[in-house]
Design an enzyme around this catalytic site. Structure first.
Site, PDB file in Angstrom:
ATOM      1  N   ASN A 209       0.842  -1.195   0.000  1.00  0.00           N
ATOM      2  CA  ASN A 209       0.000   0.000   0.000  1.00  0.00           C
ATOM      3  C   ASN A 209       0.878   1.245   0.000  1.00  0.00           C
ATOM      4  O   ASN A 209       2.110   1.141   0.005  1.00  0.00           O
ATOM      5  CB  ASN A 209      -0.951  -0.023   1.203  1.00  0.00           C
ATOM      6  N   ASP A 277      -4.231  -5.988   5.224  1.00  0.00           N
ATOM      7  CA  ASP A 277      -5.262  -6.809   5.879  1.00  0.00           C
ATOM      8  C   ASP A 277      -5.175  -8.259   5.428  1.00  0.00           C
ATOM      9  O   ASP A 277      -5.589  -9.154   6.142  1.00  0.00           O
ATOM     10  CB  ASP A 277      -6.648  -6.252   5.552  1.00  0.00           C
ATOM     11  N   LYS A 287       9.011 -17.645  -9.390  1.00  0.00           N
ATOM     12  CA  LYS A 287       8.351 -16.562 -10.127  1.00  0.00           C
ATOM     13  C   LYS A 287       7.255 -17.135 -11.042  1.00  0.00           C
ATOM     14  O   LYS A 287       7.494 -18.099 -11.766  1.00  0.00           O
ATOM     15  CB  LYS A 287       9.385 -15.807 -10.954  1.00  0.00           C
ATOM     16  N   ASP A 304      -4.106  -9.440  13.114  1.00  0.00           N
ATOM     17  CA  ASP A 304      -4.296  -8.035  13.460  1.00  0.00           C
ATOM     18  C   ASP A 304      -3.369  -7.720  14.639  1.00  0.00           C
ATOM     19  O   ASP A 304      -3.643  -8.092  15.789  1.00  0.00           O
ATOM     20  CB  ASP A 304      -5.756  -7.773  13.821  1.00  0.00           C
TER      21      ASP A 304
END
Ligand code: C5P
Length: 400
Positions: A209, A277, A287, A304
């Protein structure tokens, strides 16, 4: 202030050795006593006379000097110090220290040391990036050696990269953080998570992210400056290590969880990482080749970390702080998260494109606690870190 603290400063070879002079001056100004060990290579860059003049003490250099050995054995040099600082720490001295070699006074002192060691690496960026140096650094960190820097910038060799020794004021900050010099979180332990996680799809691809790690790193730095012994568990980021912080680098959420568990017990945990998440349930060891049908990626829940730290029973940090990165219904989601995660506080921030928090220098946050919501103005991330640290100081005050 560092009154009464005794620093044994090892100056090894490198152009940055001249900065050791400023460091000595700054340390003396704050009341520390400084005694220097100068390596043979170090003496090619600064003279023993300069070090002696600024430290107002004898400078040690030759392991086999009979007078030095009778007056001051190498064992006593570390015994009579509160902290050993190696600045600059060349690739060579790091390698020798990691390997347990002791073939001059500096390395002998380090091997015999019974005191904490803080290193300020300084070298060409290719040497800093070399596998051998990375491995030596990992060994030293595992053994509890503290580091500060190196910084990114123009190098004496004319190249650009990471390898410049941290500036004297940053080394000083790391030393002060180590001693928690009269600081409000002195004696406290803090854990911070920061950055994104990389979830491996195959050896070359990953799910990640946009987190830059800026906010988390700033918080770790602020906690260390406030005197807390701070461990920063960081996902892959380009952020430099904050001075005086024990940085542990990880890639995946599972590695981050393991590193956090290994850091316990702590007084406060601040989970600022943007943990993925999900992990890849069908990650491949080789690969994935293109051609034929596009591969199907299967996701599975990641642990978490925040929730697990908040539910760690006897090992639960006294104060557990989470972040809520939301693009809508910020406060309502943060309140729900406070409950669902079992955290004490949630720092809620708007990560929609207009919020600019992801990767940007500023952040507009709301501190959501069980007793209400405090909305802060848009602030530089360092200022958010400083304010949050002040709140943490307040919350931990009086708690044993
Ligand atoms: O659930 P969400 O990701 O929005 O929660 C954000 C908070 O939870 C952040 O503090 C983040 O660091 C933490 N978190 C975590 N481990 C996860 C997911 C989130 O520690 N797997």
């Amino acid at each position: 202030m560092l009154s009464g603290k005794r620093i044994l400063l090892i100056v090894s070879g490198g152009i940055a050795a001249y900065k050791a002079l400023d460091l000595i001056r700054a340390l003396r100004k704050r009341g520390a006593a400084v005694r220097c060990v100068l390596t043979k290579a170090g003496a090619r860059f600064v003279t023993p006379l300069s070090l002696a003049a600024l430290s107002e003490d004898k400078v040690y250099g030759d392991l086999f000097s009979l007078t030095d050995e009778s007056e001051m054995g190498h064992i006593r040099l570390s015994r009579e110090a509160d902290l050993i600082v190696v600045a600059p720490a060349s690739a060579d001295i790091m390698a020798k220290y990691a390997a347990g070699m002791a073939n001059d006074l500096a390395t002998t002192v380090l091997l015999a040391a019974d005191k904490p060691v803080l290193m300020a690496p300084a070298m060409n960026h290719r040497m800093w990036g070399a596998k051998a140096t990375r491995e030596n650094l990992a060994i030293l960190k595992r053994r509890g050696v503290l580091t500060v820097g190196p910084d990114e910038g123009d190098m004496a060799c004319g190249e650009f990269g990471t390898g410049r020794m941290a500036e004297p004021q940053d080394i000083l900050a790391a030393i002060e953080a180590h001693f928690g010099a009269g600081a409000p979180l002195s004696g406290r332990r803090a854990l911070v998570t920061s950055g994104p996680t990389y979830e491996r799809i195959d050896p070359v691809r990953y799910l990640a992210n946009r987190s830059s790690g800026r906010q988390g790193h700033a918080i770790a730095g602020a906690l260390a400056r406030a005197g807390a012994r701070t461990i920063l568990v960081s996902g892959p980021t380009g952020e430099p290590d904050p001075p005086g912080v024990d940085v542990r680098r990880v890639e995946t959420a599972e590695e981050m969880l393991a590193a956090c568990r290994a850091a316990l017990p702590v007084d406060v945990a601040v989970c600022a990482a943007a943990v993925s998440d999900w992990k890849i349930a069908n990650a491949r060891p080789q690969k994935i080749k293109k051609g034929g049908q596009a591969p199907q990626i299967k996701l599975a829940d990641n642990p978490d970390i925040l929730k697990l730290l908040a539910a760690a029973g006897k090992r639960r940090p006294r104060l557990v702080v989470g972040f809520a990165a939301e693009t809508e219904n910020l406060i309502a989601n943060a309140k729900a998260k406070l409950k669902a995660k079992g955290a004490d506080w949630i720092v809620a921030n708007d990560v929609s494109a207009k919020g600019g928090a992801m990767g940007g220098p500023d952040n507009k946050v709301h501190l959501v606690t069980k007793s209400g919501v405090e909305s802060w103005p848009r602030l530089n991330k360092n200022e958010v870190a400083r304010r949050l640290t002040l709140q943490i100081v307040g919350a931990l005050a009086g708690k044993t």
